[in-house]
Design an enzyme around this catalytic site. Structure first.
Site, short mmCIF file in Angstrom:
data_model
loop_
_atom_site.label_atom_id
_atom_site.label_comp_id
_atom_site.label_asym_id
_atom_site.label_seq_id
_atom_site.Cartn_x
_atom_site.Cartn_y
_atom_site.Cartn_z
N SER A 148 0.89 -1.20 0.07
CA SER A 148 0.03 0.00 -0.12
C SER A 148 0.85 1.19 0.18
CB SER A 148 -0.79 -0.10 1.42
OG SER A 148 -1.28 1.25 1.55
N TYR A 161 -3.25 -1.16 9.95
CA TYR A 161 -3.04 -1.31 8.49
C TYR A 161 -1.78 -0.88 7.98
CZ TYR A 161 -4.66 -1.09 3.73
OH TYR A 161 -4.56 -1.33 2.37
C1 GCO Z 1 -7.02 4.62 3.82
C2 GCO Z 1 -7.29 3.76 2.86
C3 GCO Z 1 -5.88 3.34 2.22
C4 GCO Z 1 -6.06 2.80 1.00
C5 GCO Z 1 -4.53 2.13 0.27
C6 GCO Z 1 -3.81 3.22 0.09
O1 GCO Z 1 -8.07 4.62 4.90
O2 GCO Z 1 -6.37 5.56 3.93
O3 GCO Z 1 -7.98 2.44 2.97
O4 GCO Z 1 -5.28 2.80 3.20
O5 GCO Z 1 -6.65 1.55 0.96
O6 GCO Z 1 -4.20 1.42 1.04
O7 GCO Z 1 -2.49 2.71 -0.41
#
Ligand code: GCO
Length: 257
Positions: A148, A161
């Site tokens: 990501s 994440y």
């Molecule tokens: C967020 C998004 C991001 C995108 C992606 C960006 O909440 O900022 O979900 O995490 O999904 O990963 O690269």
């Protein structure tokens, strides 16, 4: 090998985790169009069956394997099933992942662990099972982890994440460090802001939508199909000397202030 043959995946089999929709299904379809037999994975069996039916209707070779990528026993059982069926996984795309947007001060440890398990530990466990068999077969293989923008930079409220996707970048390098000698190329794709179910709330938020369009040199959100070219490249002989890399498909967002 001709330039055309460098991208020919005929006769290969790809397992794409989290591929009943979104990025995973787009990459699975692209790999199938390049000649791969694809195994779709997801936890929602109805959604998985519908995705498989659509690919089969387009004339592609597709099967499904419904297992939870955060459940080690389920992963081992799935790979035992591939072994019994004589299915060799040549290409693994570790795509499955979840998002949970919440300030860290409000985040429970179990919520943190669930994101890390689903987005990072899963790539290790599924990657380990695939690599064990690729190494034993002695014919190399391809592992493509999905990172990501948050593999590089952070934004508030998506800490687990971000930590997981940062880990994906380093896990990819670790896979290259240990498995390149076996003819396995392990690389990653770093999607930018892509229109997916996961990002629905962001797309529909006028302020966030304007920020993405203004912050992205290409001036638009990405679409799942924007990932297909890099996925086919990293799955094909064309990337035989590419290892441990992460390729950002982000419209240029990471490249500019
Ligand atoms: C967020 C998004 C991001 C995108 C992606 C960006 O909440 O900022 O979900 O995490 O999904 O990963 O690269």
């Amino acid at each position: 090998m001709s330039a055309r043959d460098l991208f020919d995946l005929t006769g290969k089999t790809a397992l794409v985790t989290g591929s009943s929709g979104g990025l995973g299904l787009a990459m699975a379809r692209g790999l199938a169009e390049a000649g791969t037999a694809v195994i779709l994975n997801g936890r929602d069996e109805a959604k998985l069956a519908a995705a498989a039916q659509a690919l089969a209707a387009a004339g592609h070779q597709v099967t499904t394997s419904s297992f939870d990528v955060s459940d080690e026993a389920a992963i081992m059982a799935a790979f035992d099933g591939f072994d019994r069926a004589g299915t060799n996984i040549d290409i693994l795309v570790n795509n499955a992942g979840i998002q949970l947007r919440k300030p860290m001060v409000d985040l429970a440890a179990d919520e943190w662990r669930r994101v890390i398990e689903t987005n990072l530990t899963s790539a290790f466990m599924v990657g380990r099972e695939a690599a064990r068999r690729m190494i034993a077969r002695g014919q190399g293989g391809k592992i493509i982890n999905i990172g990501s923008l948050t593999s590089e930079v952070a934004r508030a409220t998506v800490a687990p994440y971000t930590a997981a996707k940062g880990g994906i970048k380093q896990l990819t390098r670790s896979m290259a460090a240990e498995w390149a000698v076996h003819g396995i190329q392990a690389n990653a794709i770093g999607p930018g802001y892509i229109v997916t179910d996961m990002n629905k709330a962001l797309v529909e938020d006028a302020k966030f939508d304007a920020w993405v369009r203004g912050r992205t040199p290409s001036g638009r959100w990405g679409m799942p199909d924007d990932l297909i070219g890099v996925a086919v490249f990293l799955a094909s002989p064309a990337s035989a000397y590419v290892n441990g890399q992460i390729i950002y498909v982000d419209g240029g967002m990471l490249a500019v202030l």
